[in-house]
Enzyme design. Sequence first.
Site, PDB file in Angstrom:
ATOM      1  N   GLN A 171       0.839  -1.194   0.000  1.00  0.00           N
ATOM      2  CA  GLN A 171       0.000   0.000   0.000  1.00  0.00           C
ATOM      3  C   GLN A 171       0.879   1.251   0.000  1.00  0.00           C
ATOM      4  O   GLN A 171       1.824   1.367   0.781  1.00  0.00           O
ATOM      5  CB  GLN A 171      -0.915   0.013   1.229  1.00  0.00           C
ATOM      6  CG  GLN A 171      -1.860   1.205   1.270  1.00  0.00           C
ATOM      7  CD  GLN A 171      -2.902   1.102   2.373  1.00  0.00           C
ATOM      8  OE1 GLN A 171      -3.104   0.038   2.942  1.00  0.00           O
ATOM      9  NE2 GLN A 171      -3.562   2.202   2.670  1.00  0.00           N
ATOM     10  N   ASP A 172       0.554   2.180  -0.930  1.00  0.00           N
ATOM     11  CA  ASP A 172       1.246   3.484  -0.984  1.00  0.00           C
ATOM     12  C   ASP A 172       2.734   3.354  -1.316  1.00  0.00           C
ATOM     13  O   ASP A 172       3.582   3.989  -0.685  1.00  0.00           O
ATOM     14  CB  ASP A 172       1.084   4.251   0.331  1.00  0.00           C
ATOM     15  CG  ASP A 172      -0.354   4.692   0.582  1.00  0.00           C
ATOM     16  OD1 ASP A 172      -1.206   4.424  -0.277  1.00  0.00           O
ATOM     17  OD2 ASP A 172      -0.611   5.293   1.632  1.00  0.00           O
TER      18      ASP A 172
END
Length: 528
Positions: A342-343
């Site tokens: 994520q990210d």
Amino acid sequence: MTFSHPTRMLKVSTLSLFLLLLTFFLPVCTAHASSITDDLQSNCLKVPVNQFVGSLMTTLDIIRDVTSIISNFGNVFGDIRLTNAITDCLDLLDLSADELSWSMSASQNPNGKHNSTGDLSSDLRTWLSAALVNQDTCIEGFDGTSNILKGLVSGSLNQITSSVQELLKNVDPNTNSKSSGGGFSGSKSGNNNQFPSWVKHEDRKLLVLNGVTPNVIVAADGTGNFTKIMDAVAAAPDYSMHRHIIYIKKGVYNEYVDIKKKKWNLMMVGEGMNATIITGNRNYIDGWTTFHSATFAVSGRGFIARDITFENTAGPSKHQAVALRSDSDLSVFFRCEIKSYQDSLYTHTMRQFYRECRVSGTVDFIFGDATAVFQNCQILARKGLPAQKNTVTAHGRKDPSQPTGYSFQFCNISADIDLLPYVNSSYTYLGRPWKNFSRTIIMQSYMSNAIRPEGWLEWNGNVYLDTLYYGEYINYGPGAGLGRRVKWPGYHMLNDSTQANNYTVAQFIEGNLWLPSTGVRYTAGLEV
């Protein structure tokens, strides 16, 4: 952290009053003004120059006051997340002060070093847009903490945001200084002779050559000048107008690299993806803000990275875990890998160019509010948590006056090797709208069957679906079919090359004005 730079600019003296009066007579947005008899109101400002500069000074005053309040809190014992949020806010406000100061300097002296591309309208809109974003990032950093400090400063932060929004509205985007035409592709053709005036002659040829001559060498095995990358960064000159090259030998560098705003024109050259690896594992679950979780972060203007892997190994269960964050204006990442879950890639602000890179992740794995072009890149969705939906992008444009957005051209958007066995049962989307005016365009790219037929995902019900701008232009592959795409008001099937041309390297990031000086090959328009 002390706050010295902007306060010096805000001291009223005879000289500053003289400069303030002088700005009324300076035409701003033409790089080479012929005389002070030109129009008193700049051809890219919608208000008189003295009014624009006065508003900048007022906003800088507010930033100074908020910084003073936050500085009083210092480190909060036992609360790593709140301590990191405070540190982030101080850094972000410092960046905002710099960006507003650049805008002031460039307005007063169009031929100075702060006019970084020759297109002053683009420069002003880029810097003001970044200054607009920083306050939101500051406030978001307090998520998961007590809201006492957040409540104390949020009003002033919102006041900064409102002031910057007004400044941004006063810069006319419809100037005639946009670059167009051919690009640089490894030869002397095209616009390779167009450089910002401050780029030294020897730097213009630097990367056109097959190799580079490093200033220093980093080697984990001790055979270089340094064993740690951050030691080499610390030794680099501040505000350098020359390219400073750090060569990083193959090896795994388990360290957090943070290139601050003073380090201009740094270049890092590795020995290839998966050969030179910079790794870390900071993440949200363990108390880091998203902004502070980056393994590698760069704010200094004009950064270039080549042949390096940036990774965050925290894993999908740790949620936000950034591998690379860039606030570097006019930055380039060439043949680099950015990998996390994520990210993964935080394109926080400014103009950025990614060429022949490999970016992989799960949720919102390319996110932020930069103006970024990805060209000839592999964009790969990974296997995340059970039943988790993958979203390639989450662009954070919050104001229609911002020039920001993502453009993907000649890319391959597919499943990474760990997701391939699960493609038929997984959910991967091209993006979702993080903020009101989220903007992402994908053109002339391949999409595998990993991409869902609807293409794009809502953020929260119908929120932002009429104000976002998502577009697709002449893509191909099993995931590129348009028949079942979303029917949102903000989604566009682009059929006109004139529309698509707005999101090319030459137009979207003014690439012809600054990419030739980096020596990195690129395609300026829609055709190779």
